[in-house]
Motif scaffolding. Sequence first.
Motif, PDB file in Angstrom:
ATOM      1  N   ARG A  22       0.815  -1.243  -0.062  1.00 44.51           N
ATOM      2  CA  ARG A  22       0.016   0.019  -0.002  1.00 44.51           C
ATOM      3  C   ARG A  22       0.954   1.255   0.089  1.00 44.51           C
ATOM      4  N   HIS A  23       1.926   1.389   0.944  1.00 42.34           N
ATOM      5  CA  HIS A  23       2.456   2.574   1.142  1.00 42.34           C
ATOM      6  C   HIS A  23       3.794   2.683  -0.067  1.00 42.34           C
ATOM      7  N   PHE A  24       4.362   1.607  -0.603  1.00 40.97           N
ATOM      8  CA  PHE A  24       5.278   1.875  -1.379  1.00 40.97           C
ATOM      9  C   PHE A  24       5.367   1.036  -2.864  1.00 40.97           C
ATOM     10  N   GLY A  25       4.089   0.441  -3.132  1.00 37.80           N
ATOM     11  CA  GLY A  25       4.109  -0.283  -4.306  1.00 37.80           C
ATOM     12  C   GLY A  25       4.878  -1.273  -4.686  1.00 37.80           C
ATOM     13  N   PHE A  26       5.129  -2.100  -3.437  1.00 35.13           N
ATOM     14  CA  PHE A  26       5.928  -3.328  -3.628  1.00 35.13           C
ATOM     15  C   PHE A  26       4.887  -4.321  -4.074  1.00 35.13           C
ATOM     16  N   THR A  27       5.487  -5.493  -4.745  1.00 34.35           N
ATOM     17  CA  THR A  27       4.727  -6.761  -5.218  1.00 34.35           C
ATOM     18  C   THR A  27       5.068  -7.653  -4.194  1.00 34.35           C
ATOM     19  N   ILE A  28       4.074  -8.640  -3.971  1.00 34.53           N
ATOM     20  CA  ILE A  28       4.528  -9.623  -2.928  1.00 34.53           C
ATOM     21  C   ILE A  28       4.916 -10.885  -3.962  1.00 34.53           C
ATOM     22  N   ARG A  29       6.016 -11.545  -3.401  1.00 35.27           N
ATOM     23  CA  ARG A  29       6.415 -12.962  -4.273  1.00 35.27           C
ATOM     24  C   ARG A  29       6.827 -13.785  -3.150  1.00 35.27           C
ATOM     25  N   ASN A  30       6.708 -14.971  -3.687  1.00 40.45           N
ATOM     26  CA  ASN A  30       7.336 -16.171  -2.543  1.00 40.45           C
ATOM     27  C   ASN A  30       6.522 -16.057  -1.436  1.00 40.45           C
ATOM     28  N   ASP A  31       5.157 -16.035  -1.453  1.00 37.02           N
ATOM     29  CA  ASP A  31       4.446 -16.033  -0.391  1.00 37.02           C
ATOM     30  C   ASP A  31       4.551 -17.609   0.423  1.00 37.02           C
ATOM     31  N   PHE A  39       9.074  -7.270  -3.697  1.00 35.55           N
ATOM     32  CA  PHE A  39       9.710  -6.916  -4.951  1.00 35.55           C
ATOM     33  C   PHE A  39       9.347  -5.478  -5.330  1.00 35.55           C
ATOM     34  N   ARG A  40      10.144  -4.686  -6.195  1.00 34.73           N
ATOM     35  CA  ARG A  40       9.850  -3.479  -6.896  1.00 34.73           C
ATOM     36  C   ARG A  40      10.261  -3.749  -8.371  1.00 34.73           C
ATOM     37  N   ASP A  41       9.241  -3.953  -9.005  1.00 33.45           N
ATOM     38  CA  ASP A  41       9.513  -4.220 -10.657  1.00 33.45           C
ATOM     39  C   ASP A  41      10.253  -5.861 -10.531  1.00 33.45           C
ATOM     40  N   ASN A  42      11.189  -5.982 -10.931  1.00 36.30           N
ATOM     41  CA  ASN A  42      12.005  -7.404 -10.920  1.00 36.30           C
ATOM     42  C   ASN A  42      12.998  -7.341  -9.911  1.00 36.30           C
ATOM     43  N   ARG A  43      13.070  -6.410  -8.933  1.00 35.50           N
ATOM     44  CA  ARG A  43      14.223  -6.406  -8.075  1.00 35.50           C
ATOM     45  C   ARG A  43      13.645  -6.865  -6.622  1.00 35.50           C
ATOM     46  N   PRO A  44      14.419  -7.667  -6.023  1.00 39.51           N
ATOM     47  CA  PRO A  44      13.833  -7.862  -4.560  1.00 39.51           C
ATOM     48  C   PRO A  44      14.448  -6.949  -3.708  1.00 39.51           C
TER      49      PRO A  44
END
Length: 125
Positions: A22-31, A39-44
Amino acid sequence: MGIAYNVIPVKDAKKSGEWFVRHFGFTIRNDRGNYLSLFRDNRPILDVIESDNDTRAVFEVNGRTRWVITFFTDDIEALYARLTSDGVKTRPISNEGIYGKFFVFEDPDGNLFDVWEHKDCELLF
């Protein structure tokens, strides 16, 4: 070659992951339930892991609690305004001249993070 990612302790990985999305636009991977990669784009960027201890990603120097991780931004004022308007605990922006501008914020688990803007420093990802 560099640091791949950082891991911080949280009480609830899902809740913490949603907060960072919500605050930084990260995406969740490897749940993995109690362990999420952000991640941000394809960067962990950051991993959050549930801890049953009252442990936080902070340390002390001369009695002052310090952060472990610094985020880099190209618009510190806009990020600061957005976080403070969303009720995120922040410290005021500090202009340190040739070293750039900084502010510190706290996540819901008490982990501290530093934010840095420096117009003369280019980070390549």
